[in-house]
Design an enzyme around this catalytic site. Structure first.
Site, PDB file in Angstrom:
ATOM      1  N   SER A 182       0.792  -1.229   0.000  1.00  0.00           N
ATOM      2  CA  SER A 182       0.000   0.000   0.000  1.00  0.00           C
ATOM      3  C   SER A 182       0.822   1.276   0.000  1.00  0.00           C
ATOM      4  O   SER A 182       0.340   2.317  -0.441  1.00  0.00           O
ATOM      5  CB  SER A 182      -0.951  -0.001   1.193  1.00  0.00           C
ATOM      6  OG  SER A 182      -0.237  -0.152   2.394  1.00  0.00           O
ATOM      7  N   HIS A 210      -5.316  -3.775  -2.668  1.00  0.00           N
ATOM      8  CA  HIS A 210      -4.997  -2.748  -3.669  1.00  0.00           C
ATOM      9  C   HIS A 210      -4.917  -3.294  -5.095  1.00  0.00           C
ATOM     10  O   HIS A 210      -4.743  -2.532  -6.040  1.00  0.00           O
ATOM     11  CB  HIS A 210      -3.686  -2.050  -3.306  1.00  0.00           C
ATOM     12  CG  HIS A 210      -3.803  -1.284  -2.029  1.00  0.00           C
ATOM     13  ND1 HIS A 210      -4.354  -0.031  -1.958  1.00  0.00           N
ATOM     14  CD2 HIS A 210      -3.499  -1.638  -0.752  1.00  0.00           C
ATOM     15  CE1 HIS A 210      -4.359   0.373  -0.696  1.00  0.00           C
ATOM     16  NE2 HIS A 210      -3.846  -0.582   0.059  1.00  0.00           N
ATOM     17  N   LYS A 240     -11.875   0.023  -1.739  1.00  0.00           N
ATOM     18  CA  LYS A 240     -10.917   0.723  -2.592  1.00  0.00           C
ATOM     19  C   LYS A 240     -11.460   0.793  -4.029  1.00  0.00           C
ATOM     20  O   LYS A 240     -12.334   1.600  -4.279  1.00  0.00           O
ATOM     21  CB  LYS A 240      -9.553   0.063  -2.456  1.00  0.00           C
ATOM     22  CG  LYS A 240      -9.130   0.094  -0.958  1.00  0.00           C
ATOM     23  CD  LYS A 240      -7.750  -0.358  -0.704  1.00  0.00           C
ATOM     24  CE  LYS A 240      -7.481  -0.610   0.771  1.00  0.00           C
ATOM     25  NZ  LYS A 240      -7.655   0.530   1.661  1.00  0.00           N
TER      26      LYS A 240
END
Ligand code: PMP
Length: 398
Positions: A182, A210, A240
């Protein structure tokens, strides 16, 4: 409150301030949107994890509204009591299919999914091998599980092999890694991890927070590398690229069954509300229907990295939409953030303790919804920053 408690809090805050580690919640409006408002100014937002720009997608908004109208504002209880509704079940079925796994379970957040995963599958007889840069929720999950926590140097497969050999007599082994890291935007060497885990008879758990929505036609890095069958547990988040909230774990039917029975952050926590479940379902449908979106974002990120490097910045080993711009000191990173803000762009400074001392940086999260004018603004701002910083614009990542 008794005076001594108050004094203790004050002292703690003072100590953090002295070390320049006091954190404050910025006064930002509309944080997930392409433009946010900070101190009354509109800024291009390159700090959000809303990578695909789905947060205002009309289909997601409609799905959220319909779910809200149909089922109300809350799920009312834990999934195991009365908190399960049709949407939760459908979401888990859709996700399992999307991830090519037998089953999946959805939890309240990515953070609680990692706590669930580690406390369910690791115990005090287990050795957990964990990349040093893994997310905080993985570290906390390992601590809660009471397993032996063995950290390997970031992406250092020789070090991992050495540690696995050293602990080969332990009864159980789990290896856990972020797939895309990240703060650095680099990728785990999943191929090597699969091999090592196979040899050490270790369960392999991958946090795709991610990578989901971006790599592997939205399915994650394991899929991008054709390793979806080799990874035992696929963890991810809806917060996300999917522009919503919640976490998930996908894997075998027995693994998911065990999670549902054992994971305290699943059992003792209220299920996600209907509007969120409806959004997640629509976001999943959108991602699976537009597999090229993530690929295009990665291509744009590669272009941007190249132009930043041309300006003299160092972007570490980033291979993803997360681009660190290494700036050494906390002060330099904060000054760069302030400079870019004046140019109309928001890129957050990341500093210790989130990253090691000497590795403060800007962390740029590229997003798929940039238009021509946004690109011009972004390029102009970084060109100005490079001119402002002069010849020593960046430092190599250590
Ligand atoms: N894993 C990783 C790698 C993350 O970056 C994050 C969020 N920062 C999480 C897990 C936690 O996810 P959530 O925000 O959905 O709780």
């Amino acid at each position: 409150m008794a005076h001594d408690h108050h004094q203790f809090f004050q002292d703690q805050l003072q100590a953090l301030e002295t070390e320049n580690q006091l954190r404050s919640i910025p006064d930002i409006d509309y944080g997930a949107d392409k433009y946010l408002v900070l101190d009354g100014r509109s800024l291009l937002n390159l700090g959000s994890n809303n990578y695909l720009g789905l947060s205002r997608d009309p289909i997601l908004l409609q799905a959220a509204t319909e779910a809200l109208q149909t089922y109300g504002t809350t799920s009312g209880a834990s999934r195991l009591v009365t908190g399960t509704n049709r949407l939760a079940q459908e979401l888990e079925e859709d996700l399992a299919r999307f991830k090519d796994q037998e089953a999946a379970v959805v939890l309240g957040s990515g953070f609680s999914a990692n706590l669930a995963l580690l406390t369910t599958f690791a115990d005090r007889h287990t050795v957990v091998y964990s990349d040093r840069l893994n997310h905080a929720s993985i570290i906390d999950g390992i601590t809660l599980s009471r397993a032996k926590h063995v950290r390997f140097r970031h992406r250092d497969m020789d070090h991992l092999a050495f540690l696995m050999d050293r602990h080969r007599e332990a009864p159980r082994h789990i290896c856990v890694t972020d797939s895309v890291f990240s703060m650095d935007g680099d990728c785990a060497d999943l191929e090597a991890l699969v091999g090592l885990c196979h040899d050490a008879n270790a369960l392999l758990a991958v946090d795709e927070a991610h990578a989901a929505g971006v790599f592997g036609q939205g399915r994650g890095l394991a899929h991008a590398l054709g390793l979806e069958r080799e990874v035992d547990l696929h963890m991810g988040t809806w917060s996300k690229a999917f522009a919503s909230l919640g976490g998930y774990i996908a894997g075998s039917r027995t693994a998911v069954r065990l999670l549902q029975t054992r994971a305290r952050s699943f059992i003792y926590s209220t299920a996600l509300p209907p509007a969120v479940l409806g959004t997640n379902k629509a976001a999943l449908e959108s991602v699976s229907g537009t597999p090229e979106a993530g690929t295009a974002l990665l291509a744009k990120a590669a272009e941007l990295r190249a132009s930043l490097e041309d300006l003299g910045f160092h972007t570490g080993n980033s291979r993803s939409q997360i681009i660190p711009i290494m700036l050494d000191t906390s002060h330099k990173a904060q000054a760069a953030q302030a400079f870019l803000k004046e140019k109309g762009v928001f890129v957050p400074a990341i500093r210790p303790p989130t990253v090691p001392r000497g590795q403060s940086r800007l962390r740029l999260s590229l997003r798929a919804d940039l238009e021509h004018a946004d690109w011009t603004l972004l390029q102009t701002a970084f060109k100005a920053l490079a001119d402002h910083l002069g010849p020593n614009v960046g430092v190599e990542a250590v």
